[in-house]
Design a protein around this motif. Structure first.
Motif, PDB file in Angstrom:
ATOM      1  N   GLN A  79      17.929 -20.642  37.157  1.00 52.71           N
ATOM      2  CA  GLN A  79      17.167 -20.501  38.391  1.00 52.71           C
ATOM      3  C   GLN A  79      18.132 -20.141  39.509  1.00 52.71           C
ATOM      4  O   GLN A  79      18.923 -20.976  39.956  1.00 52.71           O
ATOM      5  CB  GLN A  79      16.444 -21.810  38.729  1.00 52.71           C
ATOM      6  N   THR A 242       6.050 -15.170  32.592  1.00 55.09           N
ATOM      7  CA  THR A 242       7.247 -14.572  32.012  1.00 55.09           C
ATOM      8  C   THR A 242       6.879 -13.443  31.060  1.00 55.09           C
ATOM      9  O   THR A 242       5.774 -13.395  30.511  1.00 55.09           O
ATOM     10  CB  THR A 242       8.092 -15.596  31.223  1.00 55.09           C
ATOM     11  N   ASP A 244       8.552 -12.008  27.551  1.00 50.28           N
ATOM     12  CA  ASP A 244       9.461 -12.598  26.576  1.00 50.28           C
ATOM     13  C   ASP A 244       9.779 -11.642  25.425  1.00 50.28           C
ATOM     14  O   ASP A 244       8.940 -10.814  25.037  1.00 50.28           O
ATOM     15  CB  ASP A 244       8.853 -13.872  25.985  1.00 50.28           C
ATOM     16  N   GLY A 261      14.531 -14.443  24.587  1.00 49.09           N
ATOM     17  CA  GLY A 261      14.722 -14.509  26.019  1.00 49.09           C
ATOM     18  C   GLY A 261      13.395 -14.455  26.741  1.00 49.09           C
ATOM     19  O   GLY A 261      12.518 -13.666  26.369  1.00 49.09           O
ATOM     20  N   ASN A 262      13.229 -15.313  27.759  1.00 50.50           N
ATOM     21  CA  ASN A 262      12.040 -15.332  28.596  1.00 50.50           C
ATOM     22  C   ASN A 262      12.463 -14.972  30.017  1.00 50.50           C
ATOM     23  O   ASN A 262      13.392 -15.587  30.564  1.00 50.50           O
ATOM     24  CB  ASN A 262      11.387 -16.717  28.579  1.00 50.50           C
ATOM     25  N   PHE A 263      11.774 -14.029  30.643  1.00 51.33           N
ATOM     26  CA  PHE A 263      12.222 -13.488  31.922  1.00 51.33           C
ATOM     27  C   PHE A 263      11.126 -13.636  32.972  1.00 51.33           C
ATOM     28  O   PHE A 263      10.010 -13.136  32.812  1.00 51.33           O
ATOM     29  CB  PHE A 263      12.617 -12.016  31.745  1.00 51.33           C
ATOM     30  N   GLY A 264      11.463 -14.357  34.044  1.00 52.20           N
ATOM     31  CA  GLY A 264      10.496 -14.691  35.072  1.00 52.20           C
ATOM     32  C   GLY A 264       9.945 -13.486  35.796  1.00 52.20           C
ATOM     33  O   GLY A 264      10.679 -12.540  36.119  1.00 52.20           O
ATOM     34  N   ASN A 271      14.495 -17.526  36.619  1.00 52.21           N
ATOM     35  CA  ASN A 271      14.846 -16.130  36.378  1.00 52.21           C
ATOM     36  C   ASN A 271      14.870 -15.775  34.903  1.00 52.21           C
ATOM     37  O   ASN A 271      14.400 -14.706  34.500  1.00 52.21           O
ATOM     38  CB  ASN A 271      16.216 -15.832  36.985  1.00 52.21           C
ATOM     39  N   ALA A 272      15.443 -16.647  34.097  1.00 56.18           N
ATOM     40  CA  ALA A 272      15.582 -16.329  32.676  1.00 56.18           C
ATOM     41  C   ALA A 272      15.777 -17.594  31.865  1.00 56.18           C
ATOM     42  O   ALA A 272      16.265 -18.618  32.368  1.00 56.18           O
ATOM     43  CB  ALA A 272      16.752 -15.377  32.448  1.00 56.18           C
ATOM     44  N   GLU A 273      15.385 -17.523  30.611  1.00 52.39           N
ATOM     45  CA  GLU A 273      15.664 -18.554  29.612  1.00 52.39           C
ATOM     46  C   GLU A 273      16.161 -17.841  28.351  1.00 52.39           C
ATOM     47  O   GLU A 273      15.489 -16.942  27.842  1.00 52.39           O
ATOM     48  CB  GLU A 273      14.425 -19.383  29.290  1.00 52.39           C
ATOM     49  N   ILE A 274      17.336 -18.230  27.879  1.00 57.61           N
ATOM     50  CA  ILE A 274      17.940 -17.623  26.689  1.00 57.61           C
ATOM     51  C   ILE A 274      18.184 -18.724  25.667  1.00 57.61           C
ATOM     52  O   ILE A 274      18.681 -19.806  26.012  1.00 57.61           O
ATOM     53  CB  ILE A 274      19.278 -16.930  27.038  1.00 57.61           C
TER      54      ILE A 274
END
Length: 282
Positions: A79, A242, A244, A261-264, A271-274
């Motif tokens: 974030q 997101t 993804d 990866g998940n992208f806001g 912002n992102a989750e990897i």
């Protein structure tokens, strides 16, 4: 930090996934059925099907008498906006699935190490909430056509240092999948959760949905998802969304490696989750 706390409230109970889904919900992930195992395993079991990667939960049921362990080796949520620079990392978040009958399974998920790092502040390190659930097939799980299941879960407040939902929570999902051809499949997971209010007193509803498309290329399955959540907190309603990407590689009939990866898509979403993970059937 409110947005990372909201991620904990929505995702850790789903660990489902995910979603210890950050996919901690728990998330939720998408979990896309592994079309990569196109041919039936020589053991006579159903094709391998893990809840991860991704947030769309598959409706597949584990074969009776078998256990499947699905672990997020590393999951990081970033974030970086409005002057905030925070990272929420989860290590070893694991879901264990137990096949009870041909149409019913039980699930237990827990995150043994969660680290919340914010620039200019001391790190918080602890464990996550414990989630317990069941999944029942509403259509024959061994069929080649559409599949539907009902999944319900409850999250116990076992987290330390404020790294969980803040109290008892729970929810229900309706995982749906359908083949769109020999190697292409569709998935959708509408979900209703009961989560804690931000002020710590009482609960409210959160509505979540994930839609996925996946394509198998031999042992490799690639997928795309769209995920959205509406959190009806009395103090502040929040919408998150997101886009993804997921990838799953079958090593053999019972072992899968994955990453995603998940992208806001808006400011209320990290912002992102990897993440990377592994799943093994026994």
């Amino acid at each position: 930090m409110r947005y990372l706390a909201l991620c904990l409230a929505l995702l850790l109970p789903a660990a489902a996934p995910a979603y210890a889904q950050t996919q901690a919900d728990a998330p939720a992930p998408a979990a896309t059925p592994s079309d990569a195992a196109a041919d039936a395993p020589s053991s006579g079991l159903r094709d391998f099907c893990a809840d991860r990667p991704g947030r769309a939960t598959p409706p597949c049921i584990l074969d009776a008498g078998h256990i499947q362990v699905e672990t997020a080796l590393d999951d990081a949520v970033f974030q970086h906006n409005d002057g905030a620079h925070a990272t929420l990392s989860t290590y070893g978040a694991t879901e264990v699935r137990f096949g009870i009958t041909s149409t019913l399974e039980a699930e237990v998920a827990w995150a043994p190490l969660v680290v919340d790092h914010e620039r200019g502040a001391s790190d918080r390190t602890g464990v996550g909430d414990l989630s317990v659930g069941f999944r029942a097939a509403l259509l024959p799980p061994s069929g080649d056509g559409p599949q539907v299941a009902l999944q319900a879960f409850v999250s116990a407040p076992t987290a330390t240092h404020g790294l969980g939902a803040g109290g008892w929570a729970g929810g229900a999902r309706l995982p749906i999948s359908a083949p769109l051809g020999k190697s292409l499949s569709f998935g959708m997971t509408p979900e209703v959760d009961v989560v804690r209010n931000a002020d710590g007193g009482g609960t409210h509803e959160a509505l979540i949905d994930a839609v996925s498309l996946s394509h198998a290329f031999g042992k490799l399955t690639l997928g795309v998802e769209a995920w959205g959540a509406f959190d009806d907190d009395p103090s502040h309603q929040t919408y998150q969304a997101t886009a993804d990407l997921t990838a799953a590689l079958m090593i053999d009939d019972n072992l899968q490696l994955d990453a995603g990866g998940n992208f806001g898509l808006n400011r209320a979403t990290p912002n992102a989750e990897i993440y990377v993970g592994i799943s093994r059937r026994f």
